[in-house]
Write a protein that holds these residues in place. Structure first.
Motif, mmCIF file in Angstrom:
data_model
loop_
_atom_site.group_PDB
_atom_site.id
_atom_site.type_symbol
_atom_site.label_atom_id
_atom_site.label_comp_id
_atom_site.label_asym_id
_atom_site.label_seq_id
_atom_site.Cartn_x
_atom_site.Cartn_y
_atom_site.Cartn_z
ATOM 1 N N ASP A 162 0.798 -1.121 -0.081
ATOM 2 C CA ASP A 162 -0.071 0.070 0.021
ATOM 3 C C ASP A 162 0.852 1.216 -0.083
ATOM 4 O O ASP A 162 0.407 2.291 -0.016
ATOM 5 C CB ASP A 162 -0.962 0.119 1.185
ATOM 6 N N GLY A 163 2.285 0.814 0.052
ATOM 7 C CA GLY A 163 3.021 2.284 -0.037
ATOM 8 C C GLY A 163 3.513 3.000 1.290
ATOM 9 O O GLY A 163 2.861 2.743 2.151
ATOM 10 N N ASN A 164 4.540 3.682 1.234
ATOM 11 C CA ASN A 164 5.037 4.396 2.178
ATOM 12 C C ASN A 164 5.267 5.854 1.658
ATOM 13 O O ASN A 164 5.716 6.071 0.253
ATOM 14 C CB ASN A 164 6.429 3.738 2.739
ATOM 15 N N SER A 165 5.808 6.865 2.216
ATOM 16 C CA SER A 165 6.083 8.186 2.113
ATOM 17 C C SER A 165 7.519 7.967 2.113
ATOM 18 O O SER A 165 8.466 7.799 2.899
ATOM 19 C CB SER A 165 5.495 9.072 3.173
ATOM 20 N N ALA A 166 8.083 8.395 0.745
ATOM 21 C CA ALA A 166 9.592 8.482 0.505
ATOM 22 C C ALA A 166 10.416 9.517 1.377
ATOM 23 O O ALA A 166 11.343 9.437 1.776
ATOM 24 C CB ALA A 166 10.235 8.726 -0.824
ATOM 25 N N ALA A 167 9.523 10.462 1.909
ATOM 26 C CA ALA A 167 9.895 11.666 2.740
ATOM 27 C C ALA A 167 10.250 10.989 4.207
ATOM 28 O O ALA A 167 11.151 11.515 4.665
ATOM 29 C CB ALA A 167 8.847 12.875 2.943
ATOM 30 N N ALA A 168 9.354 10.152 4.836
ATOM 31 C CA ALA A 168 9.574 9.704 6.060
ATOM 32 C C ALA A 168 10.823 8.608 5.787
ATOM 33 O O ALA A 168 11.538 8.563 6.671
ATOM 34 C CB ALA A 168 8.279 8.962 6.330
ATOM 35 N N VAL A 169 10.819 7.879 4.823
ATOM 36 C CA VAL A 169 11.758 6.652 4.682
ATOM 37 C C VAL A 169 13.197 7.382 4.678
ATOM 38 O O VAL A 169 14.112 6.876 5.277
ATOM 39 C CB VAL A 169 11.692 5.967 3.678
ATOM 40 N N ASN A 170 13.471 8.415 3.918
ATOM 41 C CA ASN A 170 14.620 9.027 3.853
ATOM 42 C C ASN A 170 15.063 10.160 4.696
ATOM 43 O O ASN A 170 15.881 10.398 4.867
ATOM 44 C CB ASN A 170 14.883 9.650 2.617
ATOM 45 N N GLY A 171 13.994 10.637 5.256
ATOM 46 C CA GLY A 171 14.238 11.700 6.449
ATOM 47 C C GLY A 171 14.084 10.957 7.894
ATOM 48 O O GLY A 171 14.986 10.632 8.448
ATOM 49 N N CYS A 172 12.833 11.113 8.471
ATOM 50 C CA CYS A 172 12.328 10.743 9.743
ATOM 51 C C CYS A 172 13.217 9.576 10.139
ATOM 52 O O CYS A 172 13.776 9.483 11.253
ATOM 53 C CB CYS A 172 11.199 10.726 9.985
ATOM 54 N N TRP A 173 13.042 8.487 9.429
ATOM 55 C CA TRP A 173 13.569 7.197 9.774
ATOM 56 C C TRP A 173 14.992 6.820 9.817
ATOM 57 O O TRP A 173 15.601 6.075 10.600
ATOM 58 C CB TRP A 173 12.957 5.904 8.784
ATOM 59 N N GLN A 174 15.621 7.710 9.056
ATOM 60 C CA GLN A 174 17.312 7.630 8.913
ATOM 61 C C GLN A 174 17.685 8.128 10.268
ATOM 62 O O GLN A 174 18.997 7.602 10.507
ATOM 63 C CB GLN A 174 17.878 8.262 7.888
#
Length: 501
Positions: A162-174
């Motif tokens: 169902d997808g994820n936000s690339a902004a969260a994956v590359n930002g917050c999560w890192q």
């Protein structure tokens, strides 16, 4: 009460230090002989044949990581690839790897639970800290911004159809950490790996990533002590700790004399092994004459400046269910002041904390508490979806960005960030953006045909009037008293008179 605390503090602290010094040797012996270390694995007498095979093969394709490991203390202690990456059959992320006919069960992720085989004490401290819980941001207001406001669900992977936000994956999560997802074939979903976020939620259920500070595969203590390592995450508009440090006297000393710090030493005590400058690690984690190294970075912090209103750290620890809820802020401040005392006098330290507390209390009382009260009154007049209102962004940046900058700047002696990037920005946006937008909501509500909206608008106007007529804000209405004006006029004249001939 807080002012009274400073009067008695010098006597209390000196007495406590005398007691601590008299007991420390005895307690250290008890601690080191305790059963808490009974489960720690002894380092191997020689390098295992399996690890030798790993190194031989990886030299061909990934020579850099082999060389990093070869320069590490792990290598000198005969701790090799397999000792860290070996997996058990029940591990979610276990898979067979190696030459045909001689495959070993391993996992890519070396979690804190794996590190605890040799570093149980350090892992336990980390697990009890806010660092290890940083991944819990995944359900917070910050992540709403990255997932919805900034992002979409366009980053589709096998583990997240169902997808994820690339902004969260590359930002917050890192920085905060992902929740690593293992696919059916044992591979790690690319939305969640690679990731060295300090609060990463690992397949084995453990929280944290030792490699956030001790990067693979050298695991350098020198790197972990360097402020630049902390600066990967502790930077930017909402918590510019590395920028504040660089501006501060501590950071200036570090930049000009870091070659004298000996950050690769095993024993690294300020005032004994180095004295030119502290790093982040010195103050928040490092050993002193009276304290051991700690991996719980909250044990020397006497304010939690993350929320809209600063709170004491034991309060936030209680909310998170951490053992620190039983350690009061006075004890934590004593711990930090013990570090300061390696280079600074008692009076210097006490006066610094008086200044710091003054700034925190100013922000809390003048802007944070009234701001929360006004936002609560404005809520019935706002669209219900978070961040669909202009005022959502205005208030968020006042406390989350500018208010934090002011408080953190004062905590770390960064005057420009405290003032021009902190309290000035808070005040400018409180009076020039926040109040006008609230007044717009009142006007709009009064024009509404809904009696409920009109009543809410009247309540908001009354709240605005109450706040602006308070001593902290009545200057804005031109209501500064004659006495206050005279005091300011006299202070200005007296100051100028010092320099007139």
């Amino acid at each position: 009460m807080e002012n009274h605390y400073f009067v008695i503090k010098i006597y209390r602290r000196n007495a406590m230090k005398a007691i601590i010094k008299s007991l420390i040797f005895f307690l250290s012996l008890m601690f080191l002989s305790s059963s808490a270390f009974s489960s720690v694995t002894e380092p191997p007498a020689q390098m295992s044949e399996t690890s030798k095979q790993c190194a031989t093969c990886h030299k061909k394709n990934n020579n850099g990581i082999v060389q990093q490991w070869g320069d590490s203390k792990h290598h000198r202690a005969k701790v090799g690839c397999y000792e860290c990456h070996a997996a058990d059959p029940g591990d979610k992320d276990a898979f067979l790897h190696g030459k045909k006919g001689d495959k070993k069960l391993i996992s890519i992720i070396v979690s804190p639970r794996d590190c605890a085989n040799c570093h149980a004490h350090e892992v336990k401290q980390t697990e009890d800290s806010h660092h290890a819980k940083a991944g819990r941001i995944l359900g917070s207001l910050d992540n709403l911004l990255a997932e919805v406001v900034e992002g979409n669900s366009g980053f589709v992977t096998e583990g997240f159809p169902d997808g994820n936000s690339a902004a969260a994956v590359n930002g917050c999560w890192q920085c905060h950490g992902s929740q690593v997802k293992v696919l059916e074939d044992g591979a790690l979903d690319p939305a969640t790996w690679p990731n060295t976020g300090i609060g990463r939620i690992n397949p084995d259920g453990s929280e944290g990533a030792c490699t956030a500070c001790h990067s693979r595969h050298s695991f350098s203590v020198e790197q972990a002590r360097a402020p630049e390592t902390c600066g990967k995450c502790h930077m930017g508009p909402d918590h510019p700790h590395i920028e504040i440090y660089n501006e501060s006297k501590h950071g200036i000393q570090y930049a000009s004399q870091k070659g004298q710090l000996g950050m690769d030493k095993s024993k690294w005590v300020p005032g004994e092994d180095y004295y030119t400058a502290p790093t982040c690690s010195t103050c928040h984690m490092g050993a002193t004459k009276d304290q051991d190294v700690t991996h719980d970075v909250g044990m020397r912090i006497s304010w939690n400046n993350r929320p809209p209103v600063s709170i004491r750290p034991e309060v936030s620890d209680k909310k998170m269910g951490l053992p620190g809820q039983h350690v009061d802020w006075e004890t934590r401040r004593d711990n930090m002041q013990d570090v300061c005392s390696a280079c600074h006098s008692e009076d210097y330290i006490e006066n610094f904390y008086a200044q710091y507390d003054g700034l925190v209390n100013l922000y809390n009382e003048k802007f944070a508490k009234p701001g929360i009260k006004l936002m609560k009154a404005a809520k019935p007049l706002m669209k219900p979806v978070k961040f669909s209102n202009k005022i959502d962004f205005i208030w968020f940046e006042i406390w989350h960005h500018e208010g934090r900058r002011a408080r953190h700047g004062a905590a770390m002696m960064g005057p420009d960030i405290t003032h021009w990037h902190g309290t000035y920005e808070v005040a400018k946006h409180f009076y020039a953006k926040f109040i006008p937008e609230l007044e717009y909501l009142v006007e709009k509500g009064m024009r509404s045909t809904s009696e409920k909206k009109q009543a809410s608008a009247a309540l908001l106007q009354a709240t605005i009037d109450e706040v602006l007529n308070s001593d902290n804000h009545k200057w804005y209405l031109g209501k500064m008293s004659a006495k206050q004006q005279e005091i300011r006029k006299k202070a200005t004249a007296d100051f100028k008179a010092q320099f007139e001939k």
